[in-house]
Design a protein around this motif. Structure first.
Motif, PDB file in Angstrom:
ATOM      1  N   VAL A   1     135.424  38.462 113.446  1.00  0.00           N
ATOM      2  CA  VAL A   1     135.150  38.186 114.861  1.00  0.00           C
ATOM      3  C   VAL A   1     136.029  37.038 115.354  1.00  0.00           C
ATOM      4  CG1 VAL A   1     133.396  37.382 116.504  1.00  0.00           C
ATOM      5  CG2 VAL A   1     132.787  39.068 114.772  1.00  0.00           C
ATOM      6  N   ASN A   2     136.243  36.045 114.505  1.00  0.00           N
ATOM      7  CA  ASN A   2     137.017  34.880 114.917  1.00  0.00           C
ATOM      8  C   ASN A   2     138.471  35.186 115.238  1.00  0.00           C
ATOM      9  OD1 ASN A   2     134.653  33.478 113.367  1.00  0.00           O
ATOM     10  ND2 ASN A   2     135.646  31.917 114.604  1.00  0.00           N
ATOM     11  N   THR A   3     138.979  36.321 114.800  1.00  0.00           N
ATOM     12  CA  THR A   3     140.378  36.645 115.093  1.00  0.00           C
ATOM     13  C   THR A   3     140.568  37.130 116.524  1.00  0.00           C
ATOM     14  OG1 THR A   3     140.204  38.934 114.290  1.00  0.00           O
ATOM     15  CG2 THR A   3     140.853  37.243 112.687  1.00  0.00           C
ATOM     16  N   TRP A   4     139.526  37.653 117.140  1.00  0.00           N
ATOM     17  CA  TRP A   4     139.689  38.178 118.497  1.00  0.00           C
ATOM     18  C   TRP A   4     138.781  37.536 119.537  1.00  0.00           C
ATOM     19  CZ3 TRP A   4     135.227  40.032 120.470  1.00  0.00           C
ATOM     20  CH2 TRP A   4     134.260  40.506 119.576  1.00  0.00           C
ATOM     21  N   TYR A   5     137.717  36.883 119.137  1.00  0.00           N
ATOM     22  CA  TYR A   5     136.765  36.336 120.101  1.00  0.00           C
ATOM     23  C   TYR A   5     137.387  35.190 120.898  1.00  0.00           C
ATOM     24  CZ  TYR A   5     132.862  33.798 122.122  1.00  0.00           C
ATOM     25  OH  TYR A   5     132.028  33.148 123.006  1.00  0.00           O
ATOM     26  N   ARG A   6     137.166  35.229 122.201  1.00  0.00           N
ATOM     27  CA  ARG A   6     137.545  34.139 123.090  1.00  0.00           C
ATOM     28  C   ARG A   6     136.362  33.845 123.994  1.00  0.00           C
ATOM     29  NH1 ARG A   6     140.455  34.248 119.657  1.00  0.00           N
ATOM     30  NH2 ARG A   6     142.697  34.482 119.595  1.00  0.00           N
ATOM     31  N   GLU A   7     135.997  32.579 124.090  1.00  0.00           N
ATOM     32  CA  GLU A   7     134.892  32.185 124.953  1.00  0.00           C
ATOM     33  C   GLU A   7     135.178  32.640 126.382  1.00  0.00           C
ATOM     34  OE1 GLU A   7     132.349  28.195 126.127  1.00  0.00           O
ATOM     35  OE2 GLU A   7     133.870  28.088 124.554  1.00  0.00           O
ATOM     36  N   GLY A   8     134.157  33.204 127.012  1.00  0.00           N
ATOM     37  CA  GLY A   8     134.316  33.690 128.381  1.00  0.00           C
ATOM     38  C   GLY A   8     134.857  35.108 128.454  1.00  0.00           C
ATOM     39  N   GLY A   9     135.031  35.761 127.299  1.00  0.00           N
ATOM     40  CA  GLY A   9     135.522  37.135 127.273  1.00  0.00           C
ATOM     41  C   GLY A   9     134.454  38.113 127.749  1.00  0.00           C
ATOM     42  N   ARG A  10     134.742  39.395 127.635  1.00  0.00           N
ATOM     43  CA  ARG A  10     133.845  40.391 128.211  1.00  0.00           C
ATOM     44  C   ARG A  10     132.523  40.533 127.463  1.00  0.00           C
ATOM     45  NH1 ARG A  10     133.576  45.546 126.096  1.00  0.00           N
ATOM     46  NH2 ARG A  10     135.013  45.798 124.371  1.00  0.00           N
ATOM     47  N   LEU A  11     132.454  40.102 126.192  1.00  0.00           N
ATOM     48  CA  LEU A  11     131.215  40.195 125.428  1.00  0.00           C
ATOM     49  C   LEU A  11     130.646  38.803 125.164  1.00  0.00           C
ATOM     50  CD1 LEU A  11     132.252  42.861 122.760  1.00  0.00           C
ATOM     51  CD2 LEU A  11     130.788  43.218 124.758  1.00  0.00           C
ATOM     52  N   SER A  12     129.367  38.645 125.447  1.00  0.00           N
ATOM     53  CA  SER A  12     128.696  37.374 125.157  1.00  0.00           C
ATOM     54  C   SER A  12     128.438  37.283 123.655  1.00  0.00           C
ATOM     55  CB  SER A  12     127.359  37.302 125.901  1.00  0.00           C
ATOM     56  OG  SER A  12     126.440  38.216 125.319  1.00  0.00           O
ATOM     57  N   PRO A  13     128.245  36.075 123.133  1.00  0.00           N
ATOM     58  CA  PRO A  13     127.905  35.946 121.709  1.00  0.00           C
ATOM     59  C   PRO A  13     126.662  36.763 121.330  1.00  0.00           C
ATOM     60  CG  PRO A  13     128.576  33.828 122.562  1.00  0.00           C
ATOM     61  CD  PRO A  13     128.494  34.761 123.748  1.00  0.00           C
ATOM     62  N   ASP A  14     125.646  36.796 122.186  1.00  0.00           N
ATOM     63  CA  ASP A  14     124.448  37.584 121.879  1.00  0.00           C
ATOM     64  C   ASP A  14     124.770  39.067 121.762  1.00  0.00           C
ATOM     65  OD1 ASP A  14     122.845  35.335 121.847  1.00  0.00           O
ATOM     66  OD2 ASP A  14     122.097  35.610 123.888  1.00  0.00           O
ATOM     67  N   ARG A  15     125.625  39.557 122.648  1.00  0.00           N
ATOM     68  CA  ARG A  15     126.000  40.980 122.617  1.00  0.00           C
ATOM     69  C   ARG A  15     126.829  41.276 121.366  1.00  0.00           C
ATOM     70  NH1 ARG A  15     124.674  45.736 122.798  1.00  0.00           N
ATOM     71  NH2 ARG A  15     126.117  47.251 123.673  1.00  0.00           N
ATOM     72  N   ILE A  16     127.705  40.357 120.999  1.00  0.00           N
ATOM     73  CA  ILE A  16     128.512  40.525 119.784  1.00  0.00           C
ATOM     74  C   ILE A  16     127.596  40.590 118.567  1.00  0.00           C
ATOM     75  CG2 ILE A  16     130.195  39.395 118.277  1.00  0.00           C
ATOM     76  CD1 ILE A  16     131.454  38.275 120.913  1.00  0.00           C
ATOM     77  N   GLU A  17     126.616  39.686 118.507  1.00  0.00           N
ATOM     78  CA  GLU A  17     125.659  39.707 117.392  1.00  0.00           C
ATOM     79  C   GLU A  17     124.955  41.055 117.312  1.00  0.00           C
ATOM     80  OE1 GLU A  17     122.775  36.541 117.249  1.00  0.00           O
ATOM     81  OE2 GLU A  17     124.277  35.054 117.837  1.00  0.00           O
ATOM     82  N   ALA A  18     124.515  41.574 118.455  1.00  0.00           N
ATOM     83  CA  ALA A  18     123.779  42.838 118.470  1.00  0.00           C
ATOM     84  C   ALA A  18     124.657  43.996 118.008  1.00  0.00           C
ATOM     85  CB  ALA A  18     123.231  43.105 119.878  1.00  0.00           C
ATOM     86  N   ILE A  19     125.885  44.048 118.479  1.00  0.00           N
ATOM     87  CA  ILE A  19     126.795  45.136 118.099  1.00  0.00           C
ATOM     88  C   ILE A  19     127.120  45.051 116.606  1.00  0.00           C
ATOM     89  CG2 ILE A  19     129.148  46.021 118.380  1.00  0.00           C
ATOM     90  CD1 ILE A  19     128.894  45.202 121.383  1.00  0.00           C
ATOM     91  N   TYR A  20     127.425  43.854 116.144  1.00  0.00           N
ATOM     92  CA  TYR A  20     127.754  43.701 114.730  1.00  0.00           C
ATOM     93  C   TYR A  20     126.551  43.975 113.842  1.00  0.00           C
ATOM     94  CZ  TYR A  20     132.635  42.377 114.762  1.00  0.00           C
ATOM     95  OH  TYR A  20     134.002  42.408 114.860  1.00  0.00           O
ATOM     96  N   TRP A  21     125.361  43.593 114.291  1.00  0.00           N
ATOM     97  CA  TRP A  21     124.181  43.910 113.492  1.00  0.00           C
ATOM     98  C   TRP A  21     124.045  45.413 113.349  1.00  0.00           C
ATOM     99  CZ3 TRP A  21     121.279  44.082 109.770  1.00  0.00           C
ATOM    100  CH2 TRP A  21     120.043  44.743 109.759  1.00  0.00           C
ATOM    101  N   ASP A  22     124.280  46.153 114.421  1.00  0.00           N
ATOM    102  CA  ASP A  22     124.190  47.608 114.352  1.00  0.00           C
ATOM    103  C   ASP A  22     125.232  48.167 113.375  1.00  0.00           C
ATOM    104  OD1 ASP A  22     123.032  50.133 115.297  1.00  0.00           O
ATOM    105  OD2 ASP A  22     125.006  50.458 116.205  1.00  0.00           O
ATOM    106  N   MET A  23     126.450  47.629 113.402  1.00  0.00           N
ATOM    107  CA  MET A  23     127.494  48.101 112.484  1.00  0.00           C
ATOM    108  C   MET A  23     127.156  47.756 111.031  1.00  0.00           C
ATOM    109  SD  MET A  23     131.122  47.682 114.534  1.00  0.00           S
ATOM    110  CE  MET A  23     131.046  45.905 114.720  1.00  0.00           C
ATOM    111  N   VAL A  24     126.674  46.540 110.797  1.00  0.00           N
ATOM    112  CA  VAL A  24     126.295  46.146 109.434  1.00  0.00           C
ATOM    113  C   VAL A  24     125.155  47.022 108.935  1.00  0.00           C
ATOM    114  CG1 VAL A  24     125.241  44.293 108.051  1.00  0.00           C
ATOM    115  CG2 VAL A  24     127.143  43.774 109.582  1.00  0.00           C
ATOM    116  N   ARG A  25     124.144  47.216 109.778  1.00  0.00           N
ATOM    117  CA  ARG A  25     122.983  48.043 109.406  1.00  0.00           C
ATOM    118  C   ARG A  25     123.451  49.435 108.988  1.00  0.00           C
ATOM    119  NH1 ARG A  25     120.432  51.693 112.046  1.00  0.00           N
ATOM    120  NH2 ARG A  25     121.440  51.224 114.027  1.00  0.00           N
ATOM    121  N   ARG A  26     124.309  50.027 109.782  1.00  0.00           N
ATOM    122  CA  ARG A  26     124.801  51.380 109.455  1.00  0.00           C
ATOM    123  C   ARG A  26     125.661  51.377 108.189  1.00  0.00           C
ATOM    124  NH1 ARG A  26     125.596  54.867 114.620  1.00  0.00           N
ATOM    125  NH2 ARG A  26     124.271  53.781 116.119  1.00  0.00           N
ATOM    126  N   SER A  27     126.427  50.302 107.989  1.00  0.00           N
ATOM    127  CA  SER A  27     127.322  50.261 106.831  1.00  0.00           C
ATOM    128  C   SER A  27     126.570  50.223 105.501  1.00  0.00           C
ATOM    129  CB  SER A  27     128.271  49.069 106.921  1.00  0.00           C
ATOM    130  OG  SER A  27     127.607  47.854 106.643  1.00  0.00           O
TER     131      SER A  27
END
Length: 195
Positions: free
Chosen positions: A166-192
Motif C-alpha cells: 500500500v505504501n508504494t501507491w498511497y497518497r494522502e488525499g487520494g481517491r480512497l480514504s484509509p478506512d476504505r483501503i483497510e476494508a478493500i484489503y481486508w476483503d482481499m486478504v480474507r479471500r486469499s
C-alpha cells in the motif's frame, strides 16, 4: 568545536534521525553521506558523532526503532477472539500503522541489504517476531477449518507483502480514504486465505 548555539541533544538528536530517515528513503543509504545529513540538520558533520557512532549505527537504529514501535503497537491492539477476527485486526492494523510511516517502511524493507551481518540478524529477529504473530493466526484458522492455507509461512509472507505494498501507491488525499483501503484489503486478504 563548540556546540552550535541553540543546539540541544533532546532537539538535535531527533532531528538527526528525521533527516537521515528522509534522506535514506529519498536517495538510498549508500548514496547519503554524513555530511549531507549534517547539512540537512544545520550542524557540522563532526557534530553528528555526538548523536550516532556512524552511518551504519544510524540506519540500524532507525530500523530497530521502527520494528520495536510496530511490535509494541501490535501487542496493544485489540484483536478479537476467532482467527478470522484476529486476521482482520492484523490487516487493518498493519495498513493503519504503516500508512503514517512511508519513509520508515521503505527503509525497513529496501535497506536491509545495507546492514552489517550482526545488525541484519537483530532486525531479522524482530521481523520474525512480527511475522510469527501473523503465522500463528493463519495456523489457528487453518486448524479450525476457517482458512484454506496450504503453507502458512508462505501465506504470511504473501499477506505482509500485499499489505506493505500500500505504501508504494498511497497518497494522502487520494481517491480512497484509509478506512476504505483497510476494508478493500481486508476483503482481499480474507479471500486469499479462503475465509
Amino acid at each position: 568545536m563548540a556546540r552550535k548555539t541553540g543546539s540541544h541533544s533532546e532537539i538535535t538528536g531527533p532531528r538527526v534521525r528525521d533527516a537521515a530517515l528522509r534522506l535514506f528513503a529519498r536517495h538510498g543509504f549508500a548514496a547519503v553521506s554524513m555530511r549531507q545529513i549534517a547539512s540537512e540538520v544545520g550542524v557540522q558533520a563532526g557534530a553528528l558523532y555526538l548523536y550516532t557512532k556512524d552511518k551504519q549505527s544510524l540506519l540500524f537504529d532507525l530500523m530497530k526503532s521502527h520494528m520495536e514501535e510496530l511490535l509494541e503497537a501490535w501487542v496493544a491492539e485489540p484483536k478479537g477472539g476467532s482467527a478470522t477476527e484476529r486476521l482482520e485486526a492484523f490487516t487493518r492494523f498493519h495498513i493503519r500503522f504503516h500508512l503514517d510511516r512511508p519513509d520508515a517502511v521503505f527503509i525497513a524493507y529496501m535497506e536491509l541489504r545495507n546492514l552489517e551481518p550482526d545488525n541484519f540478524a537483530k532486525i531479522e529477529q524482530l521481523r520474525r517476531r512480527y511475522e510469527d504473530g501473523l503465522e500463528d493466526i493463519l495456523r489457528a484458522g487453518a486448524e479450525a477449518g476457517a482458512f484454506t492455507v496450504p503453507d502458512t509461512k508462505l501465506a504470511t509472507w504473501a499477506v505482509i507483502a500485499m499489505l506493505t505494498g500500500v505504501n508504494t501507491w498511497y497518497r494522502e488525499g487520494g481517491r480512497l480514504s484509509p478506512d476504505r483501503i483497510e476494508a478493500i484489503y481486508w476483503d482481499m486478504v480474507r479471500r486469499s486465505v479462503g475465509a
